[in-house]
Structures are given as structure tokens and as C-alpha cells.
Design an enzyme around this catalytic site. Structure first.
Site, PDB file in Angstrom:
ATOM      1  CG  ASP A  58      -1.825   1.173   1.306  1.00 37.05           C
ATOM      2  OD1 ASP A  58      -2.699   1.286   0.440  1.00 37.05           O
ATOM      3  OD2 ASP A  58      -1.675   2.002   2.231  1.00 37.05           O
ATOM      4  CD  GLU A  98      -2.242   2.297  -3.616  1.00 43.59           C
ATOM      5  OE1 GLU A  98      -3.126   3.141  -3.846  1.00 43.59           O
ATOM      6  OE2 GLU A  98      -1.558   2.295  -2.581  1.00 43.59           O
TER       7      GLU A  98
END
Length: 646
Positions: free
Chosen positions: A311, A352
Site C-alpha cells: 500500500d 500500489e
């Protein structure tokens, strides 16, 4: 074994402080150690600026007197060995700071934690589970993920489905319900929102306190291992969302662990995330590198996880100001990916990253960051903006669809429609589609079809397959009742067929990462908003013709150019009635004409449905041997009829 051998070696401590002790979870935390008839419980913690550390828990009535940890080196590693088996005991560290504060801290390396709102750590052994997934692990070691199909189902375990009384399903209950559902819909992997222990449900696990502690919301660590084990035994990979960039600031966690910022940057501007209310890890510090890289190895070793989706990579590459590069973060990512892939070359590292930072998926040895995949956030944003544009105005934003092919092969991309796109007022995928009821469903079928035909592996957040009108509600389960209605049930059927056709069609995935796998037929038809292209497999004869009509106008005799002379057959049409369409399909074999068109030597004419997604396959010829030894040539369209899957 003597008590002295239970203490860390100088070499282990050197590696930890240097940032190269990648099995630090085997030293730090609480461990049950046995020697013949003697059982010890060892507690080890890093608190370099503490003046005193005591162990407190239910075994001493939360009174740390007489349970002082011994400081074993000048860099602040503390240890205590208890001459009994404390399995299942609840504990914390009582830390006296240089300013005279007394802090009660959960163990950063704890393998299990109390159910929130309680915050203490629990002594838990991870040595008792018997894995049954050898076949999966062995097969994974021979797979080539780049050239294989991947349809990843992103799941929030707390809201996928709930019990009648509103409680969460347990890991074991999820194994019995989620796995058959995933198999039925053709997904190859599940990706689970973060399962590190976290205090607030609403953070979805992205603000963690226990990086080594799988959340107790759904059961024990061994019960989660059972879920992973069952996934593997049923041919499903498991990817975890992982957050090594920043952490939760709750009082019992890593923040100001010994009264100072030992896990985060000392400078306020570098440390604090005002938007998320979190603190950034100090990724240049050796002990933090050992902590985080060990954490990756921990999930790989003890839970057989197949990959991480990392993330907020942008928050690691750049300082919080968002403009200047963070060399500590960049070097950490390289080191992390290099060590993980050296440990297991087949473990997936997925970034990401919303920036245009170069070479995210290039090997570290070639100057890259070393990820296996990067989320294609540009494609996602462009396509959603395009789809939310009224069909009559899409000719003005034609390049939103075509732009991604200018850079599609610079990185190994994954195409995401994640949870972030269907929450906080952004609306569900279905509700993003403009127009009347039938138009919304038709356009969602088209969008999904285009996604599966576009180069890149696929990731979709749960609920898309139900056609939810409401955006994701993390406190409630999905709207399962929608399957009682025809259009939603039809969409669900379409998703099942789409994943099946995708997995059976090598041109849709074999060359995802190469220019050789894609060729435009007509990229310039902005007036009609129709795009046509060819997807190719590794073998020259393996190719598919794709047509996408992004308006509600139908065409009974639409002409496109093709590369090969012969017969073609439609193997998927999003307008079929069983999917909720009007039934404008091409039932008969389509014969190509020796008429050049679109720069191709031949052409075909076919019916194009409103908001239609069409996959056209050339009809191959194969030789079939009869019993008398003679051979005949028989036409067939690959993908029609039943085939045994491997």
C-alpha cells in the site's frame, strides 16, 4: 540447552542493528523454548532509550515488580527468561522513559493479540500447525506468473458476508463459504485487506499496531493458516495487503515506543502524516529495516502467503511533501524486494504506486525498484473518467481509452478496480455508469470486458460481480439479496463466463507484458466511439479480435480489418440475453473477405451491439485421426464446447 544459550548472540544483535537480521521474529517477541523436561518463555524487545523495562501480565497480576528485563547491549535490546510455559498468557511491556513516564506497550513482535478494544499481546506458539498444501507450494515454484492468467478478487473479510446476528465470519467459516464462491466465479487469487492487528475497524487494517499479529477479529493465527491452507488446496492463491510505510499512533503501539521515535523519523515534517493521522517508518534505520523485512519473511514462512500488495508506495518513494524523493524509502524498497526474491523468487511483490516513478518493476540489478507488478492507476482513472462521461460526449475524451497503450509495456502492470474506487462518495462501479437502468448494466459488462481484454493482470473489489448500486459499506455485508433480481443475476453469470473465457484464451494473458501481444485494428474511430484490436498469444495462430462499442448505437453490418483469411466465430458477446442484453449476437460463422481494410489485408462484417463487447476468434483447422488410420480436417472454434482444464 542452557539458559545462556537462550540469549541472543552478538552476531544476531549486530545483524539486527545493521538492518540485515531478516529472521528477527525468531529472537524478538515471546517464544516458548523447551529442553527435555524444562520449559522457558523468553521475552525480547528493542527499547534503546528506556531506562527500565518490566514484563507485566495476567501471570503476575499486572505487577511488573521482580519481572525486570535485562539490557543485553548498549543499543537497547532487553530480555527476560521465565522458567515456565506461559502459552496463552496476556502481557505488555512496562517501559520507564528518560522523562520519567511509564508506558504500557504491546509487543511489536507478538504473534497474537487481544480482541479490540483490548490491546495486550498474547503468548502464542506458531509451531503446531500441520500444513497440507505441498502440492500448491511445489507447483508455485514452477509457475511463470507473467504469462499466466490472473483474476484477483479483493476482499474485506469483515464485510464480505456476515452472520445473521451481524457478527464477523471466522477464518474457518470463511474457508467454507468464500472458497467455493471464488472457485465458482473463476478467480485465481484472493487479495485480503490488511490483517495485521489494528485498533479501529474503520481503518480496514491500513493503520496497524501488531505487524506480526494476524487480527483476532476473525479467530486465531492457526485458524487463519487453515484458511490459507484450504485456499491452496483448492488452487487459489492468497495475497495480503501490506503497509510497510506508515503505522498507527495509538498509545499501545509503536509510536514513541520507549518515549522516543525509535520506529519513525525524528523530524516532525518527515514523520507525520496529517491526512491519515499516522507516522512514517524511518526506513533508513537498520533496526526498522530488520523489523519490516523480517515481517515479510514471517508471513511467507508461517502463513504461506503468495504475495503482498504494498500500500501507498508513493508515500515511501517521496517525502510527505510529495515532491522530493526519499532516498531512504527508495533504497529500502530495493533492499526489501531483492531480499524477498532471493528468499523466494516466486513470491509476488505488487506495488500500489500512483506516481510516474520509472522502473518500478525492473529488477534491482538493472536499477529498478524490483517489484513484480505495479498497479496501473493511470488506466483506472482514465477509464472511470471515460465511462462516467455521457456516451454522446465520449468522442471528446477518446484518448482516455487509448492513452494507456502508449505506456502499457513499460512496466508489468496490474489493472485495478479496488475498494478505493467504490467508497467515500465515489459510488459503485455500476452506479458510475451513466444512463438508464439497462444502460448501466450494459456499460458495466462492456467495461469489464474491455478490462479483461486489455493487457495486464486483473484485480476487482468484491461486490462488482453482484452489480451493487450502493457503494461499499464496510460495516455491513454485501447486498446478497440483489441476486434475487434478474439483471443482477445475469451480470453475475456474465462475470463467471468472462473469467472462464479469459482463462481459456492464451492471447488474453500470455503476452501481457509485451508489445507483441497487442495490435490496434482501429484506434481512431472517435465519431462512433468504437475500438477494435487484436490480442495475441505466444503462438502465431493464437489471436483474438476484440471490438468494444462505447455508445448505445447498434450496427448490423460493421466492417473491420483482420490479418487472416478464413472463418471467424464469436465466442463472447456481452449483449447475450442470458447476460441481460438484447441478444444482438453473431450466431453464424463469419467469413473474412479479401478486401483490405484498416490497413489489414482482409476484413469481416459483423453485428455490433449497443454498448457491446465482442470477442471474435478465428476458426482453426485440426487433423483428426479416424479409426482406419485416415485423417480428415475438421473445423473448430477453440473455446466452444467442453474442454478439460489443466
Amino acid at each position: 540447552m542452557t539458559v545462556n544459550t537462550l540469549f541472543p548472540t552478538d552476531y544476531q544483535l549486530h545483524l539486527f542493528h545493521e538492518g540485515n537480521f531478516f529472521q528477527s521474529h525468531q529472537l524478538f517477541g515471546a517464544h516458548i523454548l523447551k529442553n527435555s523436561d524444562k520449559v522457558y518463555t523468553r521475552f525480547c524487545v528493542w527499547a534503546p532509550n528506556a531506562t527500565q523495562v518490566k514484563l507485566t501480565g495476567d501471570f503476575n497480576n499486572w505487577n511488573g515488580e521482580g519481572y525486570d528485563l535485562q539490557k543485553v547491549n548498549d543499543e537497547g535490546v532487553w530480555i527476560i527468561i521465565i522458567n515456565q510455559d506461559l502459552e496463552g498468557s496476556v502481557y505488555k511491556y512496562e517501559i520507564l522513559t528518560q522523562n520519567g513516564e511509564t508506558l504500557l506497550k504491546a509487543d511489536p513482535f507478538a504473534f497474537y493479540s487481544e480482541l479490540r478494544p483490548n490491546t495486550a499481546s498474547i503468548v502464542y506458539s506458531l509451531n503446531n500447525y500441520q500444513w497440507q498444501d505441498n502440492q500448491w507450494i511445489n507447483r508455485r515454484a514452477t509457475r511463470k506468473f507473467l504469462s499466466e492468467p490472473a483474476v484477483i478478487y479483493e476482499v474485506h473479510l469483515g464485510s464480505w458476508r456476515k452472520k445473521l446476528n451481524g457478527e464477523f465470519l471466522t477464518y474457518k467459516e470463511l474457508a467454507s463459504e468464500l472458497i467455493p464462491y471464488v472457485i465458482e466465479h473463476g478467480f485465481t487469487h484472493i487479495e485480503i485487506l490488511p490483517l495485521v492487528e489494528h485498533p479501529l475497524d474503520a481503518s480496514w487494517g491500513y493503520q496497524g499496531t501488531g505487524y506480526y499479529s494476524v487480527t483476532s477479529r476473525y479467530g486465531t493465527p492457526d485458524e487463519f493458516r487453515y484458511l490459507v491452507d484450504q485456499c491452496h488446496q483448492n488452487g487459489i492463491g492468497v495475497i495480503l495487503d501490506w503497509v510497510p510505510g506508515h503505522y498507527c499512533k495509538d498509545a499501545h503501539g509503536l509510536y514513541r515506543f520507549d518515549g522516543t521515535h525509535i520506529y519513525s523519523y525524528h523530524n516532525d515534517g518527515d514523520r507525520e502524516n496529517a491526512v491519515w493521522g499516522t507516522a512514517n517508518f524511518d526506513l533508513g534505520k537498520g533496526e526498522v529495516q530488520s523489523f519490516l523485512i523480517s515481517n515479510a519473511m514471517f508471513w511467507m514462512d508461517y502463513f504461506h502467503i503468495d504475495g503482498f500488495r504494498m500500500d501507498a508506495v508513493a508515500n515511501i518513494i517521496y517525502w510527505p511533501n510529495g515532491t522530493s524523493e526519499n532516498p531512504f524509502g527508495i533504497n529500502f524498497l530495493k533492499k526489501l524486494n531483492q531480499e524477498v526474491h532471493e528468499y523466494d523468487p516466486h513470491f509476488l511483490m505488487i506495488g500500489e504506486d500512483s506516481t510516474d516513478f520509472p522502473n518500478v518493476t525492473a529488477p534491482v540489478s538493472y536499477g529498478g525498484l524490483g517489484f513484480d507488478y505495479k498497479w496501473n492507476m493511470g488506466w483506472m482513472n482514465d477509464m472511470l473518467e471515460y465511462m462516467e462521461t455521457p456516451p454522446y460526449s465520449r468522442s471528446k475524451v477518446h484518448s482516455k481509452v487509448t492513452f494507456s497503450l502508449l505506456y502499457a509495456f513499460r512496466e508489468n502492470f496490474m489493472l485495478p478496480f479496488s475498494h478505493d474506487e467504490v467508497v467515500h462518495g465515489k459510488k459503485s462501479l455500476l452506479d458510475k455508469m451513466p444512463g438508464e437502468y439497462w444502460e448501466k448494466f450494459a456499460q458495466l459488462r462492456l467495461l469489464l470486458g474491455f478490462m479483461f481484454a486489455h493487457p495486464g493482470k486483473k484485480l476487482l473489489f468484491m461486490g462488482f460481480e453482484l452489480g451493487q448500486f450502493a457503494e461499499w459499506k464496510d460495516k455491513e455485508q454485501q447486498d446478497w439479496n440483489l441476486l434475487e433480481y434478474d439483471m443482477h443475476r445475469n451480470l453475475n453469470s456474465y462475470v463467471k463466463v468472462l473469467t472462464k473465457v479469459y482463462k481459456r484464451s492464451k492471447p488474453l494473458y500470455e503476452l501481457d507484458h509485451s508489445h507483441d501481444g497487442f495490435e490496434w485494428i482501429d484506434v481512431n474511430n472517435s465519431d462512433q466511439s468504437i475500438f477494435s484490436f487484436i490480442r495475441k498469444g505466444e503462438k502465431e495462430e493464437d489471436h483474438l479480435v476484440i471490438i468494444c462499442n462505447f455508445t448505445g448505437v447498434s450496427y448490423p453490418d460493421y466492417k473491420i480489418g483482420v490479418n487472416h483469411l478464413g472463418e471467424y466465430r464469436e465466442i463472447l458477446n456481452s449483449d447475450q440475453q442470458e447476460y441481460g442484453g438484447a441478444g444482438l449476437i453473431n450466431k453464424k460463422t463469419i467469413m473474412s473477405l479479401e478486401e483490405p481494410f484498416h490497413g489489414k489485408p482482409y476484413s469481416i462484417n459483423l453485428t455490433i451491439a449497443p454498448f457491446g463487447f465482442h470477442i471474435i476468434r478465428p476458426v482453426k483447422k485440426r487433423k483428426e485421426r479416424k479409426g482406419n488410420g485416415k485423417e480428415k480436417v475438421r473445423s473448430h472454434a477453440v473455446g466452444r464446447g467442453k474442454r478439460k482444464q489443466t
